[in-house]
Design an enzyme around this catalytic site. Structure first.
Site, PDB file in Angstrom:
ATOM      1  N   CYS A  67       5.404   0.217   0.076  1.00 34.63           N
ATOM      2  CA  CYS A  67       6.425  -0.779   1.148  1.00 34.63           C
ATOM      3  C   CYS A  67       5.479  -1.359   1.948  1.00 34.63           C
ATOM      4  CB  CYS A  67       7.506   0.054   1.611  1.00 34.63           C
ATOM      5  SG  CYS A  67       8.462  -0.596   1.963  1.00 34.63           S
ATOM      6  N   CYS A  70       7.443  -0.148   5.205  1.00 36.85           N
ATOM      7  CA  CYS A  70       7.017   0.741   5.897  1.00 36.85           C
ATOM      8  C   CYS A  70       6.006   1.356   6.997  1.00 36.85           C
ATOM      9  CB  CYS A  70       6.266   1.685   4.060  1.00 36.85           C
ATOM     10  SG  CYS A  70       8.328   2.090   3.523  1.00 36.85           S
TER      11      CYS A  70
END
Length: 298
Positions: A67, A70
């Site tokens: 991700c 993230c």
């Protein structure tokens, strides 16, 4: 997510929190005895998130290695957590390695951030956020829980409070399987302190435990064969409760309320209310069951 009372052990929830498990390279922040950032797994979730949130605000960062947002959000959250000095804790959870936690939170995308206090979720958001907005969000949450949690443990040794000999006697009796003795000890406390909530809760739980010791092996078969037998349904509900299926026990007795009237209905309702008292009244399962009961009565 707060979970039900562990009726299988019928022991008081541990009064001392678990020792904080700091990730490699991280040390407890000055003075609080808590690591500001912890990596959490399904095995440590209960201790490091739910139980920890009884002490301080816990911000859960649900992320994944693939991700990209993230990678932007997590370092900022870690920075803010270290600045907080252990006054709140950042719990990092890899959703791919811990799918059960992701499912429990209902994660639909990452990053997802959830704040918990007192074992309950307070607020959440998805996606990366700017640092200034994160600071404001955390500050608002800390203000909201101020004075409502036990606070972080001291970094130094704490002298334990002396144990109440009346409760020690009750616990010793319980450990020896002497349920009558334990109940008598708790009643002795209540005779002099009728408002002692610890003794009230303990007496309710020990009374329940004493009741389930002699449940027959065919309790469910008997309940199915005798759907209108109050005693058979009570026994099955107790078995479900003891087996950590409180929703099933509640639903069983609510259904029995619908099928009864007069004194029988009062008896069933009373037993159901007794089972409710084994839990925190704010538990979602209790709130939902009370609504069902109200609907069945009116």
């Amino acid at each position: 997510m707060s979970g039900a009372v562990d009726l299988s052990g019928l022991k008081e929830r541990a009064t001392q929190p678990p020792a904080p498990a700091a990730p490699a390279g991280s040390a407890p922040a000055g003075g609080t005895g808590l690591a500001p950032v912890v990596d959490v797994t399904e095995a440590t979730f209960q201790a490091e998130v739910l139980e920890r949130s009884m002490q301080v605000l816990v911000v859960v960062d649900l992320w994944a290695t693939w991700c990209e947002p993230c990678k932007q959000l997590s370092p900022v959250l870690e920075k803010l957590a270290h600045e907080g000095g252990g006054n709140w804790v950042l719990a990092k959870i890899d959703v791919d390695a811990n799918p059960g936690i992701a499912q429990a939170f209902g994660v639909q995308s990452v990053p997802t951030v959830v704040a918990l206090a007192g074992g309950q979720p307070l607020a959440d958001f998805a996606g990366a956020q700017p640092e200034a907005q994160l600071r404001e969000w955390i500050a608002a949450l800390q203000q909201a829980v101020d004075g409502k949690l036990t606070g972080p443990p001291s970094a130094g040794p704490v002298e334990p409070e002396p144990e109440d000999p009346r409760f020690v006697a009750a616990e010793n009796a319980l450990e020896q399987g002497d349920f009558e003795g334990a109940m008598a000890a708790y009643r002795l406390v209540l005779n002099s302190e009728p408002g002692n909530t610890q003794a009230q809760a303990a007496l309710r739980q020990v009374t329940f435990l004493a009741r389930v010791q002699d449940l027959p092996q065919d309790v469910y078969d008997t309940a199915e064969a005798q759907p209108d037998s109050i005693d058979a349904q009570f026994a099955a509900a107790d078995a479900e409760m003891y087996s950590q299926h409180p929703e099933a026990a509640f639903d069983r007795l609510v259904a029995l309320v619908r099928r009864t009237a007069g004194d029988d209905r009062t008896r069933v309702r009373t037993r159901l209310l007794e089972l409710f008292e084994l839990f925190d009244p704010a538990e979602p399962i209790v709130i939902a069951a009370r609504r069902k009961l109200a609907s069945a009565l009116y």
